[in-house]
Design a protein around this motif. Structure first.
Motif, mmCIF file in Angstrom:
data_model
loop_
_atom_site.group_PDB
_atom_site.id
_atom_site.type_symbol
_atom_site.label_atom_id
_atom_site.label_comp_id
_atom_site.label_asym_id
_atom_site.label_seq_id
_atom_site.Cartn_x
_atom_site.Cartn_y
_atom_site.Cartn_z
ATOM 1 N N TYR A 186 0.828 -1.201 0.000
ATOM 2 C CA TYR A 186 0.000 0.000 0.000
ATOM 3 C C TYR A 186 0.869 1.260 0.000
ATOM 4 N N GLU A 187 1.996 1.208 0.710
ATOM 5 C CA GLU A 187 2.907 2.360 0.731
ATOM 6 C C GLU A 187 3.467 2.611 -0.664
ATOM 7 N N ALA A 188 3.840 1.537 -1.368
ATOM 8 C CA ALA A 188 4.354 1.685 -2.728
ATOM 9 C C ALA A 188 3.274 2.218 -3.664
ATOM 10 N N ASP A 192 3.127 5.778 -5.855
ATOM 11 C CA ASP A 192 2.842 5.803 -7.295
ATOM 12 C C ASP A 192 1.592 6.599 -7.630
ATOM 13 N N GLY A 193 0.929 7.120 -6.597
ATOM 14 C CA GLY A 193 -0.244 7.966 -6.828
ATOM 15 C C GLY A 193 -1.560 7.223 -6.902
ATOM 16 N N ALA A 194 -1.594 5.976 -6.478
ATOM 17 C CA ALA A 194 -2.833 5.196 -6.512
ATOM 18 C C ALA A 194 -3.760 5.631 -5.382
ATOM 19 N N LYS A 198 -8.189 2.193 -6.227
ATOM 20 C CA LYS A 198 -7.194 1.506 -7.050
ATOM 21 C C LYS A 198 -6.379 0.534 -6.213
ATOM 22 N N SER A 199 -6.021 0.938 -4.996
ATOM 23 C CA SER A 199 -5.277 0.044 -4.105
ATOM 24 C C SER A 199 -6.116 -1.177 -3.736
#
Length: 290
Positions: A186-188, A192-194, A198-199
């Protein structure tokens, strides 16, 4: 010596295989045979009649209605329990001070007896019951229904009660799955702007597939084998409006039509097997591909 070592593992499973064969395989095969007979309480001899019992199942209106109601119940409860279970699990996996209490509250109905649930809900669902009075109080009189006596909605009412009772159990399985997902994903995604949605679709759902698979199997098999909820809430009524395959089996044996009851039970077993196994294989492949 080498041969005995190879056979050692088989020695361990033989007791389980014997018990399984005696208490499941043999009764299942015996039931399969009797489903093709005219086995009845009032007959001393049993005659092989081929497919007659199965032909009756698909021509009798009450039996067809029971099959239809079972399918409706299964579809509605599978969707309701899993969608609400995921929603509750995601919500109660967040940093809430009261999350442990809320988890216990939502899970607690699943440990109650269906008989207790019926004692609670039967008076609430009457025409003059608590639910209709509450709807009238908030100005929604048009939504008041004869929840347990209207043939057009009674099976939906029973399904709703089942969803209320068991969703907490599905929630617990989804919570276990969510807590096994590393926060680094989730941090990544955030970097990335998700967004949250989207997550959820790109990370949570794919990694939650093992839990989804388990819950789909449990709810599907439980939905197709429904009996206790209908039996204690409506008894299959009003009339035959809420009859399901499970109550038809009970009624057939109660009336002494043991061959017919066994045929209905055999049909239920076949339906559960035919639906559940391909779904299980499909979900397993999805797990691997993800």
């Amino acid at each position: 010596m080498k041969i005995s070592k190879k056979l050692y593992s088989y020695y361990l499973i033989w007791p389980a295989l014997i018990i399984y064969s005696v208490f499941f395989v043999f009764p299942a095969l015996t039931g399969l045979y009797y489903s093709f007979t005219d086995w009845r309480l009032d007959r001393e001899t049993i005659k092989f009649i081929g497919w007659d019992n199965f032909e009756r199942i698909f021509t009798d209106k009450t039996l067809l209605l029971a099959i239809k109601n079972t399918c409706i119940f299964a579809v509605v409860t599978v969707l309701g329990k899993n969608i609400l279970g995921i929603a509750l699990a995601v919500g109660l996996n967040m940093r809430l001070k009261s999350k442990n209490i809320l988890r216990a509250i939502f899970y607690s109905p699943s440990i109650l007896s269906v008989l207790v649930i019926s004692i609670v809900f039967t008076p609430m669902l009457r025409s003059e019951g608590t639910i209709n009075k509450l709807l009238d109080t908030v100005g929604l009189h048009s939504l008041s229904q004869a929840w347990l006596t209207d043939p057009s909605i009674v099976i939906w009412t029973v399904a709703a009660v089942s969803i209320w009772q068991h969703t907490g159990f599905q929630m617990a399985i989804y919570l276990a799955g969510l807590q096994s997902i590393s926060k680094e994903y989730y941090e990544a995604a955030t970097i990335d702007g998700a967004g949250s949605w989207k997550s959820f679709t790109a990370i949570t759902l794919p990694l939650l597939l093992p839990a989804i698979n388990i819950n789909l199997m449990l709810t599907l098999i439980g939905g197709l084998k429904v009996f206790s909820e209908v039996f204690v809430l409506t008894g299959g009524g009003p009339g035959n409006a809420s009859q399901v395959v499970g109550t038809i089996i009970l009624r057939s044996f109660g009336e002494g039509s043991w061959g017919l009851g066994t045929a209905v039970n055999t049909l239920l077993f076949a339906a559960v097997t035919i639906i559940a196994i391909p779904l299980l294989i499909f979900m397993r492949r999805k797990e691997v591909s993800e």
